[in-house]
Design an enzyme around this catalytic site. Structure first.
Site, PDB file in Angstrom:
ATOM      1  N   GLU A 114     103.805  43.539 121.370  1.00 40.82           N
ATOM      2  CA  GLU A 114     103.407  42.665 122.459  1.00 40.82           C
ATOM      3  C   GLU A 114     103.391  41.190 122.270  1.00 40.82           C
ATOM      4  O   GLU A 114     102.911  40.719 121.215  1.00 40.82           O
ATOM      5  CB  GLU A 114     102.101  42.965 122.775  1.00 40.82           C
ATOM      6  CG  GLU A 114     101.556  42.150 124.108  1.00 40.82           C
ATOM      7  CD  GLU A 114     100.333  42.587 124.531  1.00 40.82           C
ATOM      8  OE1 GLU A 114      99.880  41.891 125.571  1.00 40.82           O
ATOM      9  OE2 GLU A 114      99.356  43.229 123.754  1.00 40.82           O
ATOM     10  N   ASP A 179      90.124  35.181 111.959  1.00 48.73           N
ATOM     11  CA  ASP A 179      90.187  33.965 112.921  1.00 48.73           C
ATOM     12  C   ASP A 179      88.700  33.272 112.343  1.00 48.73           C
ATOM     13  O   ASP A 179      87.610  33.791 112.425  1.00 48.73           O
ATOM     14  CB  ASP A 179      90.376  34.271 114.451  1.00 48.73           C
ATOM     15  CG  ASP A 179      90.076  32.836 115.208  1.00 48.73           C
ATOM     16  OD1 ASP A 179      90.240  31.885 114.377  1.00 48.73           O
ATOM     17  OD2 ASP A 179      89.925  32.942 116.254  1.00 48.73           O
ATOM     18  N   ASP A 181      86.868  29.662 112.854  1.00 45.16           N
ATOM     19  CA  ASP A 181      86.739  28.523 113.724  1.00 45.16           C
ATOM     20  C   ASP A 181      85.703  27.699 113.488  1.00 45.16           C
ATOM     21  O   ASP A 181      84.461  28.079 112.953  1.00 45.16           O
ATOM     22  CB  ASP A 181      86.535  29.170 115.153  1.00 45.16           C
ATOM     23  CG  ASP A 181      86.800  28.086 116.335  1.00 45.16           C
ATOM     24  OD1 ASP A 181      86.129  27.013 116.349  1.00 45.16           O
ATOM     25  OD2 ASP A 181      87.736  28.148 117.187  1.00 45.16           O
TER      26      ASP A 181
END
Length: 589
Positions: A114, A179, A181
């Site tokens: 995808e 991830d 951040d």
């Protein structure tokens, strides 16, 4: 669609006027205002003006303007023009096909991946899929998305999602991704906040890369890790090993739990005014069986688990002085071997390691010990005490003291430090001096246990977004795309050189396209090497070379796996033929 020459021609005027290197010109042109107050920054990428303010905090001198991340201020038309050139000439479509196809051993593996696109008009398009690198390039050039995200591999091509019943469309595989951040560190960083970063707080990302890269390789045996700068305020990690891609949701959750030492705690009252609150999650020895199977300690590591955790020999001199003081105290207790009965009865009880704040908890995994010894203890002085000045003001040291369990010690330190602030400037203690005093007092307190170690973990250990890592259908920003708010390219980071990585000097969209334009307009470049690629004329060259080394390692690993599988299959066939031969011989007799 404009042709290539027309697009490149639009840059000629800007290129002649500005002579900065392509790693610097985008940052210099995008600088807006000083750091002395609320600087206005304009973003027009989606046709609407957006203003942000940045207020530098802290008693230390604020970072210089060139050391702080800025947002871009280019028009929609110019940005999209540059972006289209970038996709046409510099985006590594063929390399992405090599990476995400993994040799296409599984037929149509790449086609079941995808992709999602965010357009300049804020339109978000999911469940895109492409059979080849050429198809992907054609569609990206047609749509010119300002953001590209990569998702999972499904059992069907995502573009055919609406042709089947909802339950028939499922995610099968995805890289194990992480991830990190910078906004999750807002409660401990003092130089910037929200989306802003500078070289001071970027140390938190450096620490995260060092710790997680080593844990994923040493504890779980993963080999193919791609670290990528997010383009603004964080980093991503793509673990591309085959067994990582095939992990179930439960297995991913177990790995995230294993790596999550500092976790979000919405019920914490210690820092209620901050965006996030965290506490140290102790290992109680009840890890998931899957994690124990993947992260099994070596014999040496198991022996190390029974040893006292001590800082390594390459720590700062100040830390060594503290350790020498502690060792002297221990030696004085250990060497009191008088035969005098009275003295033996009066001999003070030797404090245990937990009381002195030095030892590990009852269960302390080798991975955490390694992180503490090799990374955290060393970076705490530099990042937390010096750069963040985390004990420099009462507001800041109150957050640190909140993690000291001895209430009386907490009050005493607060009073002493408060009185010290009223001293002459040359007598005011630094954060490093206050930390030394606090450590010395915590070692004398029986209530503090491992409070010193917990504070260090609390401030520095990586903070993960668990949802990104666990969910198979979660998308993550593509490497080498351009961040729409900063204009910076999401380039790979070499974990072995992560301490040298500077997020403020990475290639920018304007920089790399401008450099390509200059190279094409130079007479001496009219005749170019046929094997030379466009990216080699820009600041993207070292990052692309690192990416291709990563791809080469995956290809070699895949080749080795296939060879071993073929040898195993051949051996099984040989054994089967031998068994059949023996059966026929037995029937003959």
């Amino acid at each position: 669609m404009p042709n290539e020459s027309d697009l490149l021609a639009t840059l000629s005027v800007n290129t002649e006027k500005e002579g900065e290197s392509d790693g610097e010109n985008g940052a210099k042109r995008s600088a807006a205002g000083s750091l002395g107050g609320a600087s206005k920054r304009l973003r027009t990428i989606n046709g609407a003006h957006e203003t942000d303010s940045e207020v530098m905090q802290g008693s230390l001198a604020p970072p210089a303007p060139e050391q702080v991340m800025k947002t871009i201020s280019v028009s929609d038309e110019q940005f999209l023009t540059l972006l289209r050139i970038f996709y046409q000439k510099l985006f590594p479509f063929a390399d992405f096909y090599r990476w995400l196809g993994y040799g296409n051993i599984d037929n149509a593996y790449f086609a079941k991946r995808e992709w999602s696109f965010t357009l300049a008009s804020d339109v978000y398009i999911r469940f895109q899929s492409f059979a080849s690198a050429e198809d992907l390039k054609h569609e990206i050039l047609r749509m010119c998305p300002v953001k590209i995200d990569i998702g999972a591999v499904y059992n069907l091509q995502p573009k055919d999602k609406k042709t089947v019943l909802p339950g028939a469309f499922t995610a099968r595989e995805r890289e194990l991704v992480f991830d990190i951040d910078m906004t999750d560190y807002d409660d401990v960083r003092t130089c910037c906040s929200a989306a802003e970063i500078c070289l001071k707080c970027w140390d938190f990302m450096t620490v995260a890369i060092k710790i997680l890269d080593r844990a994923l390789r040493d504890d779980f045996g993963f080999q193919h890790l791609l670290w990528v700068y997010s383009g603004r305020r964080g980093v991503h990690c793509w673990v591309s090993d085959e067994r990582a891609r095939k992990l179930s949701v439960e297995a991913r959750a177990s790995i995230v739990q294993f790596l999550s030492v500092v976790v979000s705690d919405s019920t914490s009252k210690s820092n209620s005014g901050n965006r996030n609150n965290y506490h140290v999650a102790h290992d109680d020895g009840s890890d998931d069986d899957f994690v124990h199977a993947m992260a099994e300690d070596s014999a040496d590591e198991r022996d190390a688990n029974r040893q006292t955790m001590e800082p390594t020999s390459d720590e700062d001199d100040d830390d060594e002085d503290e350790e020498d003081e502690y060792r002297t105290k221990k030696e004085r207790l250990d060497n009191d071997d008088s035969d005098d009965e009275h003295r033996r009865r009066k001999k003070p009880r030797r404090p245990n390691q937990r009381e002195l704040g030095e030892g590990p908890p009852a269960v302390f995994h080798a991975s955490l010990r390694r992180a503490y010894q090799k990374v955290l203890h060393k970076h705490f002085t530099k990042t937390v005490l010096h750069e963040m000045d985390s004990l420099g003001t009462r507001e800041r040291w109150t957050k640190v003291l909140a993690f000291v369990p001895d209430i009386e010690l907490r009050s005493r330190m607060d009073a002493q430090w408060k009185n010290n602030l009223e001293s002459s400037p040359e007598e005011v203690m630094s954060s490093i001096d206050r930390w030394k005093m606090l450590v010395k007092e915590m070692r004398r307190s029986r209530q503090c246990g491992n409070a010193m170690r917990d504070i260090i973990f609390r401030y520095l250990y990586p903070r993960l977004d668990a949802n990104v890592s666990i969910g198979l259908n979660h998308l993550l920003k593509s490497p080498f795309c351009v961040h729409p708010k900063t204009g910076r390219v999401c380039v790979p980071i070499d974990p072995q050189k992560c301490a040298e990585f500077n997020p403020l000097t990475v290639p920018t969209l304007e920089g790399v396209v401008g450099a390509l334009n200059v190279a094409n307009r130079r007479p001496e470049n009219d005749v170019r090497d046929e094997d030379e690629e466009d990216f080699e004329r820009t600041a993207l060259k070292p990052y692309m070379e690192h990416f291709r080394i990563f791809l080469k390692q995956i290809a070699e690993s895949t080749k080795t796996r296939l060879r071993l599988e073929q040898e195993a299959n051949a051996k099984q066939q040989q054994m089967r033929r031998q068994a059949e031969k023996e059966n026929r011989r037995d029937l003959t007799f």
